[in-house]
Design a protein around this motif. Structure first.
Motif, short mmCIF file in Angstrom:
data_model
loop_
_atom_site.label_atom_id
_atom_site.label_comp_id
_atom_site.label_asym_id
_atom_site.label_seq_id
_atom_site.Cartn_x
_atom_site.Cartn_y
_atom_site.Cartn_z
N GLU A 1 22.14 -55.03 -4.73
CA GLU A 1 22.10 -54.80 -3.29
C GLU A 1 21.73 -56.08 -2.57
O GLU A 1 20.85 -56.84 -3.00
N TYR B 1 28.77 -50.48 9.76
CA TYR B 1 29.73 -51.46 9.28
C TYR B 1 30.24 -51.07 7.90
O TYR B 1 29.45 -50.77 7.00
N TYR C 1 27.18 -50.18 5.65
CA TYR C 1 25.89 -50.69 6.12
C TYR C 1 25.60 -50.07 7.48
O TYR C 1 26.52 -49.76 8.25
N ARG D 1 27.09 -47.03 -1.27
CA ARG D 1 28.14 -47.79 -1.98
C ARG D 1 29.04 -46.79 -2.68
O ARG D 1 28.58 -45.74 -3.14
N HIS D 2 30.32 -47.08 -2.76
CA HIS D 2 31.27 -46.07 -3.23
C HIS D 2 31.02 -45.73 -4.70
O HIS D 2 31.25 -44.62 -5.13
N ILE D 3 30.52 -46.68 -5.45
CA ILE D 3 30.41 -46.48 -6.88
C ILE D 3 29.36 -45.43 -7.24
O ILE D 3 29.43 -44.78 -8.27
N VAL E 1 26.23 -60.51 -5.06
CA VAL E 1 26.33 -59.18 -4.48
C VAL E 1 27.39 -58.36 -5.21
O VAL E 1 28.47 -58.85 -5.55
N GLU F 1 35.29 -52.84 -4.33
CA GLU F 1 33.92 -52.34 -4.25
C GLU F 1 33.61 -52.25 -2.76
O GLU F 1 33.65 -53.25 -2.05
N LEU G 1 21.76 -51.43 3.73
CA LEU G 1 22.77 -50.70 2.98
C LEU G 1 22.58 -49.20 3.17
O LEU G 1 21.46 -48.69 3.03
N PHE H 1 31.29 -50.62 0.64
CA PHE H 1 29.94 -50.29 1.08
C PHE H 1 29.97 -49.85 2.55
O PHE H 1 30.85 -50.26 3.31
N LYS I 1 33.47 -55.99 -1.06
CA LYS I 1 33.09 -57.16 -1.87
C LYS I 1 34.37 -57.89 -2.23
O LYS I 1 35.26 -57.34 -2.87
N SER J 1 28.14 -53.84 -6.52
CA SER J 1 27.67 -52.46 -6.43
C SER J 1 26.34 -52.28 -7.14
O SER J 1 25.67 -51.27 -6.96
#
Lengths: 108, 116
Positions: free
Chosen positions: B104, A86, A36, A49-51, B99, A32, A46, A34, A90, B101
């Motif tokens: 947040e 950044y 930022y 997010r890739h999802i 945390v 997962e 944020l 991200f 996860k 997806s």
């Protein structure tokens, strides 16, 4: 080991030019990922997010499992995009592992 | 609504002293994280609370570092016998759950700790 690598400390482009901020990760399993962003004098927030596979402020990022990459792209940079970016992963332990960050500087 | 807040925003101390850094998460967020950011680096995980308990403290560098969250809301990061290498920005973040997806993580403004 779970690791995020951002090879560029600084990326400087002219306004209107395409932008690609590189991110490579090391993770066994389904990652997962991200992005930022931290604008000057603001807190870390944020970006995407890739999802969700969405475009935020014109930015997109595609997960490439074969190349273990999650590069951030924007076709036409704007001055307000100047910030620190950044990439984050996860980890298996419900926490984020961050890369060292890339400063994006958009020149007029 | 109010975001994550951290106090103090800056803390200057002398080597060997004790410091406490406070984090107020977003109301209702059960997950709370502490990260440390050294110059030129990304945030580095320290500890994660789920409710009142530390679910993962694997990032604490040594036993001089300790954190609590007694009522499942405010958290305090405590550093004993500070060393110059502890100088960094300490970030707090909170989320509705662990945390992911779908949850947040919201960051506070950070506390800049300088150990002289």
């Amino acid at each position: 080991a779970q690791r995020v690598t951002q090879p560029e400390k600084l990326l400087s482009v002219f306004k209107g030019a395409p932008v690609e901020l590189k991110c490579n990760y090391s993770y066994s399993g389904s990652p997962e990922l991200f992005w930022y962003v931290q604008y000057s004098r603001q807190r870390l927030q944020l970006l995407l997010r890739h999802i969700s596979r969405e475009s935020i402020k014109g930015f997109t990022a595609d997960l490439n499992k074969g190349e273990t990459s999650f590069h951030l792209k924007k076709p036409f940079a704007q001055e307000e995009d100047s910030a620190m970016y950044y990439c984050a992963l996860k980890s298996s332990g419900n926490k984020l592992v961050f890369g060292a960050g890339t400063i994006l500087r958009v020149k007029s | 609504g109010a975001g994550v807040s951290q106090t103090p925003s800056n803390k200057v101390t002398e080597k060997g002293k004790y410091v406490e850094l406070r984090c107020d998460p977003i109301s209702g967020h059960t997950a709370l994280y502490w990260y440390r950011q050294s110059l030129g680096q990304g945030p580095e995980f320290l500890i994660y609370f789920q409710g009142t308990g530390a679910a993962d403290d694997s990032g604490l560098p040594n036993d001089r570092f300790f954190a609590v969250r007694p009522e499942g809301s405010v958290s305090t990061l405590k550093i004993q016998r500070t060393e110059r290498g502890d100088s960094a920005v300490y970030l707090c973040a909170s989320s509705l759950g662990p945390v992911s997806s779908y949850n947040e993580q919201f960051f506070g403004p950070g506390t800049r700790l300088t150990v002289l």
